[in-house]
Design a protein around this motif. Structure first.
Motif, short mmCIF file in Angstrom:
data_model
loop_
_atom_site.label_atom_id
_atom_site.label_comp_id
_atom_site.label_asym_id
_atom_site.label_seq_id
_atom_site.Cartn_x
_atom_site.Cartn_y
_atom_site.Cartn_z
N GLY A 108 63.61 -63.88 -5.02
CA GLY A 108 64.08 -63.59 -6.38
C GLY A 108 63.94 -64.76 -7.35
O GLY A 108 64.50 -64.72 -8.45
N LYS A 109 63.17 -65.79 -6.99
CA LYS A 109 63.03 -66.97 -7.85
C LYS A 109 62.39 -66.60 -9.19
O LYS A 109 62.91 -66.92 -10.26
CB LYS A 109 62.18 -68.05 -7.15
CG LYS A 109 62.71 -68.48 -5.79
CD LYS A 109 61.87 -69.56 -5.16
CE LYS A 109 60.46 -69.13 -4.77
NZ LYS A 109 60.40 -68.12 -3.70
N THR A 110 61.21 -65.95 -9.09
CA THR A 110 60.51 -65.60 -10.32
C THR A 110 61.34 -64.62 -11.14
O THR A 110 61.39 -64.72 -12.38
CB THR A 110 59.14 -64.95 -9.97
OG1 THR A 110 58.43 -65.86 -9.15
CG2 THR A 110 58.34 -64.64 -11.21
N SER A 111 62.03 -63.71 -10.46
CA SER A 111 62.84 -62.73 -11.18
C SER A 111 63.94 -63.42 -11.98
O SER A 111 64.28 -62.99 -13.08
CB SER A 111 63.46 -61.73 -10.20
OG SER A 111 62.44 -61.11 -9.48
N LEU A 112 64.49 -64.50 -11.41
CA LEU A 112 65.54 -65.23 -12.14
C LEU A 112 64.97 -65.78 -13.46
O LEU A 112 65.58 -65.66 -14.52
CB LEU A 112 66.08 -66.37 -11.26
CG LEU A 112 67.11 -67.27 -11.92
CD1 LEU A 112 68.39 -66.51 -12.26
CD2 LEU A 112 67.44 -68.46 -11.02
N LEU A 113 63.76 -66.36 -13.39
CA LEU A 113 63.14 -66.88 -14.61
C LEU A 113 62.82 -65.73 -15.58
O LEU A 113 62.96 -65.87 -16.80
CB LEU A 113 61.86 -67.66 -14.28
CG LEU A 113 61.99 -68.89 -13.38
CD1 LEU A 113 60.69 -69.68 -13.37
CD2 LEU A 113 63.13 -69.79 -13.81
N ASP A 114 62.39 -64.60 -15.01
CA ASP A 114 62.11 -63.42 -15.86
C ASP A 114 63.36 -63.00 -16.62
O ASP A 114 63.29 -62.66 -17.81
CB ASP A 114 61.61 -62.25 -15.01
CG ASP A 114 60.20 -62.45 -14.49
OD1 ASP A 114 59.52 -63.37 -14.99
OD2 ASP A 114 59.77 -61.70 -13.60
N VAL A 115 64.49 -63.01 -15.93
CA VAL A 115 65.74 -62.58 -16.58
C VAL A 115 66.10 -63.56 -17.70
O VAL A 115 66.41 -63.16 -18.82
CB VAL A 115 66.89 -62.48 -15.54
CG1 VAL A 115 68.23 -62.35 -16.24
CG2 VAL A 115 66.66 -61.30 -14.62
N ILE A 116 66.00 -64.86 -17.40
CA ILE A 116 66.38 -65.85 -18.41
C ILE A 116 65.46 -65.72 -19.63
O ILE A 116 65.89 -65.83 -20.77
CB ILE A 116 66.31 -67.29 -17.83
CG1 ILE A 116 67.32 -67.45 -16.71
CG2 ILE A 116 66.56 -68.33 -18.92
CD1 ILE A 116 67.20 -68.75 -15.93
N SER A 117 64.18 -65.45 -19.37
CA SER A 117 63.22 -65.43 -20.49
C SER A 117 63.08 -64.03 -21.10
O SER A 117 62.22 -63.83 -21.95
CB SER A 117 61.85 -65.92 -19.99
OG SER A 117 61.41 -65.06 -18.97
N CYS A 118 63.90 -63.07 -20.66
CA CYS A 118 63.86 -61.69 -21.20
C CYS A 118 62.51 -61.04 -20.95
O CYS A 118 61.98 -60.37 -21.83
CB CYS A 118 64.14 -61.67 -22.69
SG CYS A 118 65.66 -62.40 -23.18
N ARG A 119 61.95 -61.24 -19.79
CA ARG A 119 60.66 -60.58 -19.49
C ARG A 119 60.85 -59.62 -18.32
O ARG A 119 60.05 -59.56 -17.41
CB ARG A 119 59.61 -61.62 -19.12
CG ARG A 119 59.33 -62.54 -20.28
CD ARG A 119 58.26 -63.54 -19.95
NE ARG A 119 58.11 -64.47 -21.06
CZ ARG A 119 57.00 -65.09 -21.35
NH1 ARG A 119 55.93 -64.91 -20.63
NH2 ARG A 119 56.94 -65.93 -22.36
N THR A 120 61.92 -58.91 -18.34
CA THR A 120 62.24 -58.05 -17.21
C THR A 120 61.63 -56.67 -17.38
O THR A 120 61.26 -56.27 -18.47
CB THR A 120 63.77 -57.92 -17.09
OG1 THR A 120 64.26 -57.56 -18.37
CG2 THR A 120 64.38 -59.19 -16.62
N GLU A 121 61.56 -55.96 -16.25
CA GLU A 121 61.02 -54.60 -16.28
C GLU A 121 62.06 -53.59 -15.83
O GLU A 121 61.77 -52.42 -15.72
CB GLU A 121 59.80 -54.51 -15.35
CG GLU A 121 58.62 -55.25 -15.88
CD GLU A 121 57.40 -55.15 -14.97
OE1 GLU A 121 57.55 -54.72 -13.82
OE2 GLU A 121 56.32 -55.50 -15.45
N GLY A 122 63.25 -54.05 -15.51
CA GLY A 122 64.26 -53.12 -15.02
C GLY A 122 65.57 -53.32 -15.76
O GLY A 122 65.62 -53.84 -16.86
N GLU A 123 66.66 -52.93 -15.09
CA GLU A 123 67.97 -53.01 -15.73
C GLU A 123 68.62 -54.35 -15.39
O GLU A 123 68.64 -54.75 -14.22
CB GLU A 123 68.83 -51.85 -15.22
CG GLU A 123 70.12 -51.71 -15.98
CD GLU A 123 71.12 -50.81 -15.22
OE1 GLU A 123 72.26 -50.73 -15.65
OE2 GLU A 123 70.73 -50.24 -14.18
N VAL A 124 69.14 -55.02 -16.42
CA VAL A 124 69.79 -56.32 -16.20
C VAL A 124 71.24 -56.22 -16.61
O VAL A 124 71.55 -55.67 -17.66
CB VAL A 124 69.09 -57.42 -17.03
CG1 VAL A 124 69.72 -58.77 -16.75
CG2 VAL A 124 67.61 -57.46 -16.74
#
Ligand SMILES: Nc1ncnc2c1ncn2[C@@H]1O[C@H](COP(=O)(O)OP(=O)(O)OP(=O)(O)O)[C@@H](O)[C@H]1O
Length: 662
Positions: A108-124
């Motif tokens: 989940g490392k990359t996903s953590l950066l995705d969440v911080i940078s608002c580049r997600t594809e799912g529900e946060v």
């Protein structure tokens, strides 16, 4: 997902904030945080001065929906399943410190950066805030930078040119040339690129920079806009250990200048570990450890898992936090161990203290929440367009194969046409020869227009994805710049093609008719390229775009050109469809241009070889009735198609959005 869709972080940014204050701590678990949007620059506020300021990630969960089974099963509920990628994780990333996030693959490392940078594809769910500012897409575009795993650089530009063009696109429109040069020189020094500043980036075909130097250039690009938050996804992947260490050391220096620098990394050497101020270890989307790097060993020792002598602590604890999925037995054993580590961390004083700190910050954030004014003074549209066109031109001019194929690829087809058809005569058989020649004129330029972007467009598209996501320019500016940069080449190659084919085969020998033929070839060539580019906005694979575009060409040649079968004898439905194709209009122009006012010889009138077409106009009346009077209409339609395809291509790119690149 729409790049500009701010609602994807709805838990952070809706409403008026009325009624929310420190007494509403019970709301810490809620999803929607509100703020009043006032215009304050971050530096001007006393909140900014506080030592406790940090980038906070609080109780964040990230759930994606993934498809299972065949692609068509995704349209019903059964074809999808939810997967929790991050499960209730919290971090406090202090400003001025370097944080390394570790974990085995898929933790989940990359996903953590995705969440911080608002580049997600799912529900946060949860909260991400920097001091008193919500980390929305807008905020992150202005104050954050995300260095992806892959370097997306133009291979033919030098390091300095790459940075200069990026600076022109990133810095305010008021920045002078001198200021841009100064800024570029500064980041070149900061990232240790001085010795390669004037070296070309290079690519798979032509060597240029080393992998480590390319990584530095990618990071340097992001540093141009002086981000407060710098996220890096595996910046050291593929680098040798010495280069990796020197890169991380650079990043540590940057962090100590007052940025929150967070990087993901697989298994760093011990000397890299020592450079981290904080370390986080993730496993199965949860935190196994997060805290000061120099306290990690004592923490694990405290919970009964000391690091063996001579082992690299990071290696050892990442292994401890990994699940061995090779067989059911070892999976059960190791996942039990990991779950135990996770629960121990959640119960630890370390975690509780940090969460307490973040809660305190959250109260203050809720009280003081505000957003800085997003007033980045972008360069003007014309300036951006000029910069993009110039960069594309320089890149192309450095690539001999691409440059020459843009000019001569279509010309390579000329000998085949000339040898096959020879010189046109004016007998009855030449009617068929002329039709063959017109057919080639309507197909070859389009086909060549397909081949060029299939080879040359993908790296430009990747760069566009990155820069458009960074908010540097719009889709429209990119497509227009691309169109402007290819158009001169299309005119030149069409002119060379038509000059040879037209005069060598002996078509209607008038200059105005030659001009019309050339203009139609230019339009067809242009449309072939822009349609293919549009399809490449829809499908990532250039081969798919190639196939679809070729199929469109073949089909429209079949039922819209009137050269393979007379339009009058076709099914009504095909006749109607033909009105929506470029081939119908350009074929009519080409045929009229050649046949109008042409006389054919008739050796034995009334005997064998009956003379079907005494003049070209008889042929036109038979197969293209009324076409002579429709020249202007047909020209208008062709130009309309060309403009329409540019607009359509822009829309396709816009609607399809930017894929989540890593
Ligand atoms: N958009 C997505 N669609 C499907 N699965 C996803 C998506 N984003 C993340 N995942 C899944 O979430 C898990 C964590 O992925 P992530 O890329 O964050 O891991 P990682 O720790 O960065 O791995 P690696 O070190 O291999 O890059 C993986 O199992 C991945 O397949």
């Amino acid at each position: 997902m729409d790049e500009n869709d701010e609602s994807s972080r709805d838990y952070l940014d809706t409403g008026s904030g009325i009624g929310l204050d420190t007494e509403h701590l019970s709301l810490l678990g809620f999803r929607t945080i509100l703020w009043n949007c006032v215009t304050v620059e971050p530096e001007e506020d006393e909140y900014e001065q506080e030592a406790v300021s940090a980038l906070n990630v609080f109780n964040v969960s990230y759930v994606i929906t993934e498809r299972i089974g065949a692609w068509w099963s995704g349209c019903c509920f059964r074809g999808k399943r939810s997967k929790t990628v991050l499960d209730d994780v919290s971090f406090k990333f202090p400003i001025g410190e370097l944080t390394g996030i570790l974990g085995s693959s898929g933790s989940g490392k990359t996903s953590l950066l995705d969440v911080i940078s608002c580049r997600t594809e799912g529900e946060v769910r949860g909260h991400v805030f920097y001091k008193k500012y919500a980390c929305t897409k807008h905020f992150m575009k202005q104050f954050g930078s995300y260095v992806l795993q892959a370097d997306r650089l133009l291979p033919n530009l030098t390091v300095r040119e790459t940075l200069r063009y990026s600076a022109q696109l990133r810095l305010p429109g008021s920045a002078t040339s001198g200021e841009i040069d100064k800024k570029v020189a500064k980041v070149i020094n900061e990232m240790g690129l001085r010795t390669v500043a004037d070296t070309r980036i290079g690519g798979s075909m032509k060597r240029g920079l080393s992998g480590g130097e390319k990584r530095r250039v990618t990071i340097a690009i992001q540093l141009l806009q002086e981000p407060r938050i710098l996220l890096l996804d595996e910046p050291t992947s593929g680098l040798d250990s010495y280069t990796a260490r020197s890169l991380v050391s650079n990043l540590a220096d940057l962090a100590h200048q007052g940025k929150a620098v967070i990087l993901t990394i697989h298994q760093p050497r011990f000397d890299i570990y020592k450079l981290f101020d904080n370390v986080g270890i993730l496993s199965m989307g949860q935190v196994v450890y997060y805290g000061k790097s120099n306290e990690m060993v004592s923490y694990f020792t405290g919970i009964g898992d000391p690091c063996p002598q001579y082992a690299n602590p990071l290696d050892y604890y990442v292994d401890e936090a990994s699940v061995d999925r090779r067989n059911a037995e070892s999976e059960q054993k190791t996942s039990g161990r990991v779950k135990h580590l996770i629960s121990q961390y959640r119960e630890s004083k370390l975690h509780k203290d940090m969460v307490g700190d973040i809660e305190e910050s959250l109260i203050r954030y809720l009280d003081a929440r505000t957003q800085p004014e997003f007033k980045r003074r972008k360069p003007s549209y014309i300036y951006i367009l000029k910069c993009l066109v110039s960069r594309l031109m320089v890149n192309l001019s450095r690539e001999r194969t691409g440059y020459l194929s843009r000019i001569f690829m279509m010309v390579a087809f000329v000998p085949f046409i000339c040898i096959f058809l020879g010189r046109l005569k004016d007998n009855q058989q030449s009617v068929q020869d002329r039709i063959g020649l017109m057919y080639q004129g309507s197909q070859v330029p389009y086909f060549m227009g397909i081949l060029l972007p299939v080879a040359l467009f993908p790296p430009l598209r990747d760069l566009y994805y990155r820069e458009c996501r960074d908010g540097l320019y719009s889709t429209g500016a990119f497509i227009l710049a691309y169109t402007i940069h290819v158009f001169p080449f299309q005119v030149i190659s069409s002119l060379i093609f038509s000059s040879i084919v037209y005069w060598a085969t002996g078509m209607n020998p008038y200059l105005d008719r030659f001009g019309i033929y050339t203009a139609v070839v230019v339009i067809i060539h242009f449309c072939g390229e822009i349609v293919t580019v549009g399809i490449m906005g829809m499908f990532r694979s250039p081969h798919v775009a190639n196939s679809i575009s070729t199929m469109i060409l073949a089909c429209s040649g079949l039922f819209a050109s009137g050269m393979l079968r007379s339009l009058g004898s076709m099914l009504d439905i095909l006749k109607w469809i033909s009105w929506a194709t470029l081939q119908k209009y350009c074929s009519e122009i080409l045929v009229v241009n050649e046949f109008h006012n042409l006389n054919f010889t008739c050796p034995n009138p009334g005997k064998i070889n009956p003379c079907l077409f005494t003049t070209g106009d008889v042929y036109l009346d038979t197969f293209y009735p009324g076409a002579v009077d429709h020249m202007e209409r047909n020209f208008g339609a062709c130009v309309g198609f060309a403009v329409g395809y540019v607009v359509l291509t822009t829309l396709v790119f816009k609607l399809k959005g930017i894929p989540n690149l890593h």
